[in-house]
Design a protein around this motif. Structure first.
Motif, PDB file in Angstrom:
ATOM      1  N   SER A  32      -5.995  -1.220  20.618  1.00 32.36           N
ATOM      2  CA  SER A  32      -4.590  -1.647  20.584  1.00 32.36           C
ATOM      3  C   SER A  32      -4.123  -1.857  19.143  1.00 32.36           C
ATOM      4  O   SER A  32      -3.019  -1.448  18.770  1.00 32.36           O
ATOM      5  CB  SER A  32      -4.384  -2.928  21.409  1.00 32.36           C
ATOM      6  OG  SER A  32      -5.115  -4.005  20.870  1.00 32.36           O
ATOM      7  N   TYR A  33      -4.990  -2.457  18.306  1.00 34.62           N
ATOM      8  CA  TYR A  33      -4.656  -2.651  16.885  1.00 34.62           C
ATOM      9  C   TYR A  33      -4.505  -1.308  16.180  1.00 34.62           C
ATOM     10  O   TYR A  33      -3.575  -1.104  15.387  1.00 34.62           O
ATOM     11  CB  TYR A  33      -5.743  -3.477  16.184  1.00 34.62           C
ATOM     12  CG  TYR A  33      -5.709  -4.947  16.470  1.00 34.62           C
ATOM     13  CD1 TYR A  33      -5.044  -5.820  15.623  1.00 34.62           C
ATOM     14  CD2 TYR A  33      -6.356  -5.480  17.582  1.00 34.62           C
ATOM     15  CE1 TYR A  33      -5.022  -7.192  15.871  1.00 34.62           C
ATOM     16  CE2 TYR A  33      -6.327  -6.840  17.847  1.00 34.62           C
ATOM     17  CZ  TYR A  33      -5.658  -7.692  16.985  1.00 34.62           C
ATOM     18  OH  TYR A  33      -5.622  -9.041  17.243  1.00 34.62           O
ATOM     19  N   VAL A  34      -5.428  -0.398  16.474  1.00 36.04           N
ATOM     20  CA  VAL A  34      -5.412   0.925  15.840  1.00 36.04           C
ATOM     21  C   VAL A  34      -4.126   1.667  16.209  1.00 36.04           C
ATOM     22  O   VAL A  34      -3.453   2.251  15.350  1.00 36.04           O
ATOM     23  CB  VAL A  34      -6.647   1.755  16.254  1.00 36.04           C
ATOM     24  CG1 VAL A  34      -6.581   3.160  15.639  1.00 36.04           C
ATOM     25  CG2 VAL A  34      -7.936   1.063  15.834  1.00 36.04           C
ATOM     26  N   VAL A  35      -3.776   1.636  17.484  1.00 35.05           N
ATOM     27  CA  VAL A  35      -2.575   2.341  17.960  1.00 35.05           C
ATOM     28  C   VAL A  35      -1.319   1.747  17.330  1.00 35.05           C
ATOM     29  O   VAL A  35      -0.437   2.491  16.849  1.00 35.05           O
ATOM     30  CB  VAL A  35      -2.490   2.283  19.506  1.00 35.05           C
ATOM     31  CG1 VAL A  35      -1.131   2.777  19.997  1.00 35.05           C
ATOM     32  CG2 VAL A  35      -3.602   3.118  20.125  1.00 35.05           C
ATOM     33  N   ILE A  36      -1.216   0.432  17.297  1.00 29.57           N
ATOM     34  CA  ILE A  36      -0.030  -0.225  16.711  1.00 29.57           C
ATOM     35  C   ILE A  36       0.111   0.158  15.241  1.00 29.57           C
ATOM     36  O   ILE A  36       1.200   0.546  14.785  1.00 29.57           O
ATOM     37  CB  ILE A  36      -0.110  -1.762  16.869  1.00 29.57           C
ATOM     38  CG1 ILE A  36       0.004  -2.157  18.341  1.00 29.57           C
ATOM     39  CG2 ILE A  36       1.008  -2.443  16.064  1.00 29.57           C
ATOM     40  CD1 ILE A  36      -0.418  -3.592  18.620  1.00 29.57           C
ATOM     41  N   GLY A  37      -0.986   0.073  14.498  1.00 27.71           N
ATOM     42  CA  GLY A  37      -0.952   0.404  13.065  1.00 27.71           C
ATOM     43  C   GLY A  37      -0.620   1.859  12.822  1.00 27.71           C
ATOM     44  O   GLY A  37       0.264   2.188  12.013  1.00 27.71           O
ATOM     45  N   ALA A  38      -1.307   2.753  13.538  1.00 28.09           N
ATOM     46  CA  ALA A  38      -1.120   4.194  13.327  1.00 28.09           C
ATOM     47  C   ALA A  38       0.284   4.648  13.728  1.00 28.09           C
ATOM     48  O   ALA A  38       0.924   5.425  12.998  1.00 28.09           O
ATOM     49  CB  ALA A  38      -2.175   4.969  14.115  1.00 28.09           C
ATOM     50  N   VAL A  39       0.771   4.177  14.867  1.00 29.95           N
ATOM     51  CA  VAL A  39       2.112   4.562  15.327  1.00 29.95           C
ATOM     52  C   VAL A  39       3.180   4.018  14.374  1.00 29.95           C
ATOM     53  O   VAL A  39       4.160   4.708  14.064  1.00 29.95           O
ATOM     54  CB  VAL A  39       2.357   4.071  16.775  1.00 29.95           C
ATOM     55  CG1 VAL A  39       3.818   4.240  17.164  1.00 29.95           C
ATOM     56  CG2 VAL A  39       1.465   4.830  17.756  1.00 29.95           C
ATOM     57  N   SER A  40       2.984   2.818  13.875  1.00 33.02           N
ATOM     58  CA  SER A  40       3.947   2.224  12.925  1.00 33.02           C
ATOM     59  C   SER A  40       4.026   3.047  11.644  1.00 33.02           C
ATOM     60  O   SER A  40       5.122   3.317  11.131  1.00 33.02           O
ATOM     61  CB  SER A  40       3.546   0.787  12.590  1.00 33.02           C
ATOM     62  OG  SER A  40       3.554  -0.011  13.751  1.00 33.02           O
ATOM     63  N   VAL A  41       2.871   3.468  11.120  1.00 32.97           N
ATOM     64  CA  VAL A  41       2.842   4.309   9.916  1.00 32.97           C
ATOM     65  C   VAL A  41       3.519   5.649  10.191  1.00 32.97           C
ATOM     66  O   VAL A  41       4.306   6.140   9.372  1.00 32.97           O
ATOM     67  CB  VAL A  41       1.383   4.521   9.435  1.00 32.97           C
ATOM     68  CG1 VAL A  41       1.326   5.572   8.321  1.00 32.97           C
ATOM     69  CG2 VAL A  41       0.794   3.203   8.935  1.00 32.97           C
ATOM     70  N   ALA A  42       3.252   6.223  11.370  1.00 35.63           N
ATOM     71  CA  ALA A  42       3.872   7.500  11.748  1.00 35.63           C
ATOM     72  C   ALA A  42       5.391   7.366  11.844  1.00 35.63           C
ATOM     73  O   ALA A  42       6.127   8.258  11.395  1.00 35.63           O
ATOM     74  CB  ALA A  42       3.298   7.984  13.074  1.00 35.63           C
ATOM     75  N   ILE A  43       5.876   6.257  12.395  1.00 35.81           N
ATOM     76  CA  ILE A  43       7.327   6.030  12.527  1.00 35.81           C
ATOM     77  C   ILE A  43       7.974   5.894  11.146  1.00 35.81           C
ATOM     78  O   ILE A  43       9.036   6.468  10.880  1.00 35.81           O
ATOM     79  CB  ILE A  43       7.609   4.787  13.402  1.00 35.81           C
ATOM     80  CG1 ILE A  43       7.276   5.088  14.871  1.00 35.81           C
ATOM     81  CG2 ILE A  43       9.075   4.350  13.276  1.00 35.81           C
ATOM     82  CD1 ILE A  43       7.270   3.863  15.771  1.00 35.81           C
ATOM     83  N   LEU A  44       7.330   5.131  10.253  1.00 34.71           N
ATOM     84  CA  LEU A  44       7.853   4.979   8.882  1.00 34.71           C
ATOM     85  C   LEU A  44       7.931   6.332   8.181  1.00 34.71           C
ATOM     86  O   LEU A  44       8.927   6.643   7.522  1.00 34.71           O
ATOM     87  CB  LEU A  44       6.969   4.028   8.071  1.00 34.71           C
ATOM     88  CG  LEU A  44       7.076   2.529   8.373  1.00 34.71           C
ATOM     89  CD1 LEU A  44       6.099   1.741   7.516  1.00 34.71           C
ATOM     90  CD2 LEU A  44       8.497   2.009   8.129  1.00 34.71           C
ATOM     91  N   SER A  45       6.881   7.157   8.328  1.00 38.36           N
ATOM     92  CA  SER A  45       6.861   8.488   7.711  1.00 38.36           C
ATOM     93  C   SER A  45       7.974   9.361   8.286  1.00 38.36           C
ATOM     94  O   SER A  45       8.671  10.065   7.542  1.00 38.36           O
ATOM     95  CB  SER A  45       5.506   9.165   7.947  1.00 38.36           C
ATOM     96  OG  SER A  45       4.467   8.437   7.343  1.00 38.36           O
ATOM     97  N   LEU A  46       8.139   9.318   9.597  1.00 43.52           N
ATOM     98  CA  LEU A  46       9.161  10.118  10.270  1.00 43.52           C
ATOM     99  C   LEU A  46      10.566   9.700   9.830  1.00 43.52           C
ATOM    100  O   LEU A  46      11.420  10.558   9.555  1.00 43.52           O
ATOM    101  CB  LEU A  46       9.014   9.973  11.785  1.00 43.52           C
ATOM    102  CG  LEU A  46       9.846  10.911  12.665  1.00 43.52           C
ATOM    103  CD1 LEU A  46       9.446  12.369  12.427  1.00 43.52           C
ATOM    104  CD2 LEU A  46       9.674  10.556  14.140  1.00 43.52           C
ATOM    105  N   LEU A  47      10.813   8.400   9.747  1.00 46.55           N
ATOM    106  CA  LEU A  47      12.114   7.899   9.298  1.00 46.55           C
ATOM    107  C   LEU A  47      12.409   8.348   7.869  1.00 46.55           C
ATOM    108  O   LEU A  47      13.543   8.725   7.551  1.00 46.55           O
ATOM    109  CB  LEU A  47      12.152   6.363   9.388  1.00 46.55           C
ATOM    110  CG  LEU A  47      12.252   5.763  10.793  1.00 46.55           C
ATOM    111  CD1 LEU A  47      12.107   4.247  10.737  1.00 46.55           C
ATOM    112  CD2 LEU A  47      13.577   6.133  11.454  1.00 46.55           C
TER     113      LEU A  47
END
Length: 221
Positions: free
Chosen positions: A184-199
């Motif tokens: 759950s920690y890994v998914v939250i961190g990785a998805v957050s980084v992906a969203i920042l990159s996408l934005l």
């Protein structure tokens, strides 16, 4: 672990640790912005000089290629004996990663400005400063912005490694999750980084299109 239980753990994390999460996001964004600003201060003037002086351009391209082959994690560990741990060595490593796209795209941008536009500017009585401000920089701007976009995405992704040396950020969640075998920690961190990159990518692509449209309108000959 089923997807349902993973989703429940993610929801539970945000219910109990939302303050901590936004602290990590803030650390990540601050580290990214500071890195990008310092990298631009170094790379943009150097790239402009490189576009005017060929040996400088050759040095910049060679330097950028050399920087690209250095793994960011290896660089972080190499800096520890000299600078220690924390934000400063993380900044240095991230700046090294951000410089290549900024340098190369800045040189390319100024080199792509057609001499015809400069001749028109000179015919209109512009001096070198006016040529640079009113013709060269606006026409080179889409390339420069593309370099900034590439550097920004690189920084956002690589800033996760800053956790290794205590610089904080969203990488803390990823490495905490790996250490605890808690996805759950890994998914939250990785998805957050992906969203920042996408934005970052979407924002700069929009900005580049606006600048290109402005250039086509104002510099059509």
């Amino acid at each position: 672990m089923g997807s349902g239980s993973l989703l429940e753990q993610i929801i539970q994390y945000f219910q109990t640790n939302s303050g901590q999460y936004w602290q990590y996001v803030g650390q990540h964004i601050i580290l990214t912005v500071v890195t990008l600003v310092i990298s631009m201060i170094i790379a943009l003037p150097l790239g402009y000089i490189g576009s005017r002086i060929k040996p400088v351009a050759q040095f910049c391209v060679m330097f950028a290629q050399l920087l690209r082959i250095i793994p960011s994690l290896a660089l972080l560990f190499l800096l520890i004996p000299f600078i220690g741990t924390g934000v400063v060595p993380a900044l240095i490593a991230l700046i090294v990663l951000a410089l290549p796209p900024l340098l190369i795209n800045t040189i390319l941008g100024f080199n792509e400005v057609s001499p015809l536009y400069k001749e028109v500017g000179i015919a209109l009585g512009m001096d070198q400063r006016q040529l640079r401000r009113q013709i060269e920089i606006p026409l080179a701007l889409p390339y420069i912005l593309n370099g900034i976009k590439l550097a920004l995405v690189e920084i956002i992704a690589s800033a996760t490694l800053a956790t290794y040396i205590g610089a904080g950020g969203l990488g803390t969640l990823i490495f905490t999750g790996l250490g605890l075998y808690d996805m759950s920690y890994v998914v939250i961190g990785a998805v957050s980084v992906a969203i920042l990159s996408l934005l970052a990518m979407i924002s700069f692509d929009f900005l580049i299109r606006k600048v290109q449209k402005h250039d086509r309108t104002n510099y059509s000959i």
